[in-house]
Design a protein around this motif. Structure first.
Motif, PDB file in Angstrom:
ATOM      1  N   UNK A 117      24.526   7.559  42.639  1.00 37.02           N
ATOM      2  CA  UNK A 117      25.650   8.443  42.939  1.00 37.02           C
ATOM      3  C   UNK A 117      25.106   9.835  43.228  1.00 37.02           C
ATOM      4  N   UNK A 118      25.666  10.493  44.248  1.00 33.08           N
ATOM      5  CA  UNK A 118      25.199  11.830  44.609  1.00 33.08           C
ATOM      6  C   UNK A 118      25.242  12.754  43.400  1.00 33.08           C
ATOM      7  N   UNK A 119      24.168  13.532  43.268  1.00 33.91           N
ATOM      8  CA  UNK A 119      24.088  14.494  42.185  1.00 33.91           C
ATOM      9  C   UNK A 119      23.515  13.939  40.893  1.00 33.91           C
ATOM     10  N   UNK A 120      23.163  12.653  40.862  1.00 34.15           N
ATOM     11  CA  UNK A 120      22.681  12.035  39.618  1.00 34.15           C
ATOM     12  C   UNK A 120      21.230  11.563  39.702  1.00 34.15           C
ATOM     13  N   UNK A 121      20.539  11.951  40.758  1.00 37.25           N
ATOM     14  CA  UNK A 121      19.174  11.466  40.960  1.00 37.25           C
ATOM     15  C   UNK A 121      18.248  11.849  39.797  1.00 37.25           C
ATOM     16  N   UNK A 122      18.302  13.093  39.358  1.00 38.86           N
ATOM     17  CA  UNK A 122      17.434  13.522  38.253  1.00 38.86           C
ATOM     18  C   UNK A 122      17.774  12.796  36.959  1.00 38.86           C
ATOM     19  N   UNK A 123      19.063  12.638  36.681  1.00 37.58           N
ATOM     20  CA  UNK A 123      19.486  11.952  35.456  1.00 37.58           C
ATOM     21  C   UNK A 123      19.003  10.503  35.439  1.00 37.58           C
ATOM     22  N   UNK A 124      19.183   9.814  36.559  1.00 41.11           N
ATOM     23  CA  UNK A 124      18.745   8.417  36.643  1.00 41.11           C
ATOM     24  C   UNK A 124      17.224   8.351  36.526  1.00 41.11           C
ATOM     25  N   UNK A 125      16.532   9.279  37.181  1.00 44.54           N
ATOM     26  CA  UNK A 125      15.075   9.308  37.083  1.00 44.54           C
ATOM     27  C   UNK A 125      14.595   9.452  35.650  1.00 44.54           C
ATOM     28  N   UNK A 165      21.066  -1.412  36.254  1.00 44.25           N
ATOM     29  CA  UNK A 165      22.425  -1.424  36.823  1.00 44.25           C
ATOM     30  C   UNK A 165      23.427  -0.759  35.883  1.00 44.25           C
ATOM     31  N   UNK A 166      23.225  -0.911  34.583  1.00 45.78           N
ATOM     32  CA  UNK A 166      24.160  -0.332  33.606  1.00 45.78           C
ATOM     33  C   UNK A 166      23.952   1.175  33.398  1.00 45.78           C
ATOM     34  N   UNK A 167      22.917   1.756  33.983  1.00 41.94           N
ATOM     35  CA  UNK A 167      22.672   3.189  33.800  1.00 41.94           C
ATOM     36  C   UNK A 167      23.736   4.006  34.513  1.00 41.94           C
ATOM     37  N   UNK A 168      24.274   5.034  33.845  1.00 41.21           N
ATOM     38  CA  UNK A 168      25.235   5.921  34.518  1.00 41.21           C
ATOM     39  C   UNK A 168      24.602   6.534  35.765  1.00 41.21           C
ATOM     40  N   UNK A 169      25.349   6.496  36.858  1.00 41.29           N
ATOM     41  CA  UNK A 169      24.855   7.064  38.103  1.00 41.29           C
ATOM     42  C   UNK A 169      24.260   6.041  39.052  1.00 41.29           C
ATOM     43  N   UNK A 170      23.982   4.831  38.570  1.00 40.72           N
ATOM     44  CA  UNK A 170      23.439   3.785  39.435  1.00 40.72           C
ATOM     45  C   UNK A 170      24.601   3.047  40.097  1.00 40.72           C
ATOM     46  N   UNK A 171      24.568   2.989  41.429  1.00 42.56           N
ATOM     47  CA  UNK A 171      25.632   2.330  42.190  1.00 42.56           C
ATOM     48  C   UNK A 171      25.285   0.863  42.401  1.00 42.56           C
ATOM     49  N   UNK A 172      24.076   0.591  42.884  1.00 36.04           N
ATOM     50  CA  UNK A 172      23.642  -0.797  43.117  1.00 36.04           C
ATOM     51  C   UNK A 172      22.126  -0.833  43.212  1.00 36.04           C
ATOM     52  N   UNK A 173      21.602  -2.049  43.110  1.00 34.04           N
ATOM     53  CA  UNK A 173      20.159  -2.262  43.251  1.00 34.04           C
ATOM     54  C   UNK A 173      19.901  -3.382  44.255  1.00 34.04           C
TER      55      UNK A 173
END
Length: 172
Positions: free
Chosen positions: A74-82, A123-131
């Motif tokens: 999701x836009x704006x969540x790249x650092x959080x997911x990383x 997939x269950x991580x907040x901010x992840x749309x799909x893999x």
């Protein structure tokens, strides 16, 4: 940072003989130990040398299944997911990329079931749309730097008027 022919020769030795002493490197290269140490310090400071240590085999560590997992975020969540990905030990590399996803990870797993568990965790991580996952069948070109160092040496030699083929052989 410009890498010259001597730097390339030093890098070649580090890659080919990683457990050799600085004194021995200096002897092999025919330079003073202080000169070699100064070059190593500069190469480290400039980020050319990023670390020292053994390369480990995930398969030998009980994780023979290797996969690349593309992750759309999701836009704006790249650092959080990383940051969350960094907490998953089976993720051995992660890169921001262009194309079909936002992140590309390299995942090592014990078996396909374990790989699925890791993917479900992602997939269950907040901010992840799909893999999207690609399982590696066989390694065709092993991770390597020596050919690149040889090419850099040849380019450095050419820019200074030295014989590019000699520089390539010295650094390759």
């Amino acid at each position: 940072m410009a890498v010259d022919v001597l730097d390339a020769r030093i890098l070649r030795l580090l890659l080919e003989q990683p457990r050799t002493s600085v004194r021995e490197y200096a002897r092999i290269l025919g330079v003073a130990r202080g000169t070699l140490q100064a070059r190593l310090d500069r190469l480290e400071r400039d980020g050319v040398i990023t670390g020292y240590g053994p390369r480990l085999s995930p398969a030998a560590l009980g994780h023979p299944v290797l996969a690349f997992v593309h992750i759309e975020v999701t836009q704006g969540h790249l650092d959080d997911v990383g940051e969350r990905l960094a907490a998953v030990p089976e993720i051995i590399e992660a890169f921001s990329v262009t194309g079909g996803g936002d992140l590309l990870t390299r995942v090592a797993a014990r078996d396909n079931t374990h790989l699925e568990d890791v993917i479900q965790l992602i997939i269950r991580m907040p901010g992840v749309v799909r893999t999207r996952t690609e399982v590696v069948l066989r390694e065709r070109v092993r991770s390597r730097m020596l050919p690149l160092v040889g090419s850099v040496a040849a380019n450095a030699a050419a820019s200074t008027g030295q014989d590019a083929m000699s520089a390539w052989r010295d650094a390759h």
